[in-house]
Scaffold this motif. Sequence first.
Motif, PDB file in Angstrom:
ATOM      1  N   GLN A 177      31.710  68.612 -21.405  1.00 14.99           N
ATOM      2  CA  GLN A 177      32.625  69.371 -20.552  1.00 14.99           C
ATOM      3  C   GLN A 177      32.148  70.803 -20.366  1.00 14.99           C
ATOM      4  OE1 GLN A 177      36.673  69.312 -22.107  1.00 14.99           O
ATOM      5  NE2 GLN A 177      36.698  71.544 -21.961  1.00 14.99           N
ATOM      6  N   GLN A 178      31.820  71.473 -21.462  1.00 12.64           N
ATOM      7  CA  GLN A 178      31.451  72.885 -21.374  1.00 12.64           C
ATOM      8  C   GLN A 178      30.022  73.096 -20.903  1.00 12.64           C
ATOM      9  OE1 GLN A 178      34.680  73.754 -21.225  1.00 12.64           O
ATOM     10  NE2 GLN A 178      33.866  75.711 -21.901  1.00 12.64           N
ATOM     11  N   MET A 179      29.128  72.150 -21.152  1.00 14.51           N
ATOM     12  CA  MET A 179      27.773  72.262 -20.618  1.00 14.51           C
ATOM     13  C   MET A 179      27.778  72.065 -19.102  1.00 14.51           C
ATOM     14  SD  MET A 179      25.719  73.176 -22.970  1.00 14.51           S
ATOM     15  CE  MET A 179      27.138  74.142 -23.539  1.00 14.51           C
ATOM     16  N   LEU A 180      28.614  71.142 -18.624  1.00 15.11           N
ATOM     17  CA  LEU A 180      28.762  70.963 -17.186  1.00 15.11           C
ATOM     18  C   LEU A 180      29.361  72.217 -16.559  1.00 15.11           C
ATOM     19  CD1 LEU A 180      28.610  69.151 -14.665  1.00 15.11           C
ATOM     20  CD2 LEU A 180      30.863  68.236 -15.285  1.00 15.11           C
ATOM     21  N   ALA A 181      30.374  72.780 -17.209  1.00 15.62           N
ATOM     22  CA  ALA A 181      31.001  74.008 -16.713  1.00 15.62           C
ATOM     23  C   ALA A 181      30.004  75.161 -16.710  1.00 15.62           C
ATOM     24  CB  ALA A 181      32.219  74.357 -17.565  1.00 15.62           C
ATOM     25  N   LEU A 182      29.173  75.242 -17.756  1.00 13.67           N
ATOM     26  CA  LEU A 182      28.161  76.298 -17.836  1.00 13.67           C
ATOM     27  C   LEU A 182      27.158  76.178 -16.699  1.00 13.67           C
ATOM     28  CD1 LEU A 182      26.839  78.661 -19.384  1.00 13.67           C
ATOM     29  CD2 LEU A 182      25.607  76.948 -20.746  1.00 13.67           C
ATOM     30  N   GLY A 183      26.679  74.950 -16.447  1.00 19.57           N
ATOM     31  CA  GLY A 183      25.714  74.744 -15.368  1.00 19.57           C
ATOM     32  C   GLY A 183      26.283  75.089 -14.003  1.00 19.57           C
ATOM     33  N   LEU A 184      27.481  74.594 -13.712  1.00 17.71           N
ATOM     34  CA  LEU A 184      28.117  74.872 -12.416  1.00 17.71           C
ATOM     35  C   LEU A 184      28.496  76.341 -12.299  1.00 17.71           C
ATOM     36  CD1 LEU A 184      30.427  71.719 -12.148  1.00 17.71           C
ATOM     37  CD2 LEU A 184      28.295  72.146 -10.909  1.00 17.71           C
ATOM     38  N   GLY A 185      28.987  76.923 -13.408  1.00 16.57           N
ATOM     39  CA  GLY A 185      29.344  78.339 -13.398  1.00 16.57           C
ATOM     40  C   GLY A 185      28.145  79.228 -13.200  1.00 16.57           C
ATOM     41  N   LEU A 197      27.459  60.625 -17.167  1.00 15.67           N
ATOM     42  CA  LEU A 197      27.913  62.020 -17.151  1.00 15.67           C
ATOM     43  C   LEU A 197      26.950  62.915 -17.920  1.00 15.67           C
ATOM     44  CD1 LEU A 197      30.092  64.123 -16.468  1.00 15.67           C
ATOM     45  CD2 LEU A 197      31.243  63.481 -18.583  1.00 15.67           C
ATOM     46  N   ALA A 198      26.440  62.428 -19.051  1.00 10.66           N
ATOM     47  CA  ALA A 198      25.495  63.212 -19.860  1.00 10.66           C
ATOM     48  C   ALA A 198      24.218  63.508 -19.074  1.00 10.66           C
ATOM     49  CB  ALA A 198      25.167  62.471 -21.152  1.00 10.66           C
ATOM     50  N   VAL A 199      23.719  62.507 -18.357  1.00 16.12           N
ATOM     51  CA  VAL A 199      22.497  62.694 -17.559  1.00 16.12           C
ATOM     52  C   VAL A 199      22.748  63.702 -16.437  1.00 16.12           C
ATOM     53  CG1 VAL A 199      20.890  61.564 -15.977  1.00 16.12           C
ATOM     54  CG2 VAL A 199      21.589  60.396 -18.081  1.00 16.12           C
ATOM     55  N   VAL A 200      23.852  63.538 -15.717  1.00 14.16           N
ATOM     56  CA  VAL A 200      24.189  64.449 -14.612  1.00 14.16           C
ATOM     57  C   VAL A 200      24.382  65.878 -15.130  1.00 14.16           C
ATOM     58  CG1 VAL A 200      25.963  65.029 -12.899  1.00 14.16           C
ATOM     59  CG2 VAL A 200      25.225  62.645 -13.177  1.00 14.16           C
ATOM     60  N   THR A 201      25.076  66.007 -16.254  1.00 10.33           N
ATOM     61  CA  THR A 201      25.336  67.324 -16.846  1.00 10.33           C
ATOM     62  C   THR A 201      24.042  68.052 -17.181  1.00 10.33           C
ATOM     63  OG1 THR A 201      27.479  66.683 -17.770  1.00 10.33           O
ATOM     64  CG2 THR A 201      26.341  68.513 -18.834  1.00 10.33           C
ATOM     65  N   HIS A 202      23.116  67.368 -17.820  1.00  2.00           N
ATOM     66  CA  HIS A 202      21.873  68.024 -18.233  1.00  2.00           C
ATOM     67  C   HIS A 202      20.938  68.290 -17.060  1.00  2.00           C
ATOM     68  CE1 HIS A 202      23.307  66.612 -22.197  1.00  2.00           C
ATOM     69  NE2 HIS A 202      22.747  67.716 -22.603  1.00  2.00           N
ATOM     70  N   LEU A 203      21.021  67.486 -16.019  1.00  2.00           N
ATOM     71  CA  LEU A 203      20.246  67.767 -14.806  1.00  2.00           C
ATOM     72  C   LEU A 203      20.771  69.032 -14.123  1.00  2.00           C
ATOM     73  CD1 LEU A 203      19.742  64.221 -13.197  1.00  2.00           C
ATOM     74  CD2 LEU A 203      17.977  65.709 -14.175  1.00  2.00           C
ATOM     75  N   ILE A 204      22.085  69.157 -14.020  1.00  2.00           N
ATOM     76  CA  ILE A 204      22.686  70.352 -13.426  1.00  2.00           C
ATOM     77  C   ILE A 204      22.361  71.585 -14.268  1.00  2.00           C
ATOM     78  CG2 ILE A 204      24.895  71.515 -12.951  1.00  2.00           C
ATOM     79  CD1 ILE A 204      26.004  68.778 -12.116  1.00  2.00           C
ATOM     80  N   PHE A 215      18.692  72.549 -13.707  1.00  2.77           N
ATOM     81  CA  PHE A 215      18.520  73.176 -12.395  1.00  2.77           C
ATOM     82  C   PHE A 215      19.073  74.608 -12.393  1.00  2.77           C
ATOM     83  CE2 PHE A 215      20.471  74.231  -8.274  1.00  2.77           C
ATOM     84  CZ  PHE A 215      19.331  74.243  -7.473  1.00  2.77           C
ATOM     85  N   SER A 216      20.228  74.807 -13.028  1.00  2.00           N
ATOM     86  CA  SER A 216      20.840  76.141 -13.045  1.00  2.00           C
ATOM     87  C   SER A 216      19.984  77.130 -13.828  1.00  2.00           C
ATOM     88  CB  SER A 216      22.250  76.066 -13.634  1.00  2.00           C
ATOM     89  OG  SER A 216      22.231  75.714 -15.005  1.00  2.00           O
ATOM     90  N   PHE A 217      19.357  76.687 -14.934  1.00  2.01           N
ATOM     91  CA  PHE A 217      18.483  77.566 -15.706  1.00  2.01           C
ATOM     92  C   PHE A 217      17.238  77.942 -14.907  1.00  2.01           C
ATOM     93  CE2 PHE A 217      19.987  76.096 -20.197  1.00  2.01           C
ATOM     94  CZ  PHE A 217      21.146  76.848 -20.018  1.00  2.01           C
ATOM     95  N   LEU A 218      16.678  76.965 -14.191  1.00  2.00           N
ATOM     96  CA  LEU A 218      15.529  77.251 -13.329  1.00  2.00           C
ATOM     97  C   LEU A 218      15.906  78.265 -12.244  1.00  2.00           C
ATOM     98  CD1 LEU A 218      13.754  73.801 -12.686  1.00  2.00           C
ATOM     99  CD2 LEU A 218      12.978  75.693 -14.126  1.00  2.00           C
TER     100      LEU A 218
END
Length: 258
Positions: free
Chosen positions: A149-157, A232-239, A242-245
């Motif tokens: 939940q929070q890793m997805l939020a971090l990536g999108l945020g 969800l885990a795969v999608v979360t870590h891909l996002i 991408f956000s870190f890049l």
Amino acid sequence: MSRLNLSYIIEITRRDFAERFAGSVLGSMWAIIWPMINLFIYIVIFGKLMGARLPGTSEMNSYGIYLAAGLIPWLAFSETINRCASVFPAKKHIITKVNTSFLALLLHINLSETITYVISMLVFFLILLCTGYEFHISLWLLPVLYYLQQMLALGLGLIAGVLNVFIRDVRQITGVILQLWFWFTPIVYIVDILPEPVRKIIMYNPAFRLIDAYHKIFAFHSYPSFKGLWVLAVVTHLILFFSFLMLRYLEKDIRDFL
């Protein structure tokens, strides 16, 4: 990209949490009072007084538990994204004077929302114990769900935060998207009431996978779909990747624009 400093992250998290209640008589006690009031409304008002029930169950508190189990994680998730979207302009006075890590500014928001989430969950558990609720063994999955939940939020945020530096409308757009996203996610209603075509579409909503897992654990005493959590885990870590890049590539431009 500047290196992370754990002590710095902890310090700005402490300040962030303290500033929320600065000047109030009860201070940080409000972090406990508000969850207690909200959960009392969800479980007692909706469950006992209004007589709301989940289909297929006769348990008096079932709808209140369903509601609380979805709202607690959603608030942490949405607040993290919302606050990350405006973090760089809000911390401009720090960024322009100190060579601080952008990632640290995002992580302190995540950590601050984690404190609020943990307090709310502890109050939730206490209320459930007082009502004679029987916990399911699937509770061990809660740390996994919160991590996703929070890793997805971090990536999108992070994506929203970077874009907001160059296009200031992104902050308002993020708020609108989160509002629409809330109602597109079965938090206050059950997915079964939706038409079949909508149900097929909603399965691609990552927030649905998260909230549905919380509902399965607390309201339906069962395990969530492990296949859905793997996706969800795969999608979360891909996002997140991408956000870190994106941050790494645009960090210099962000400092120049600020």
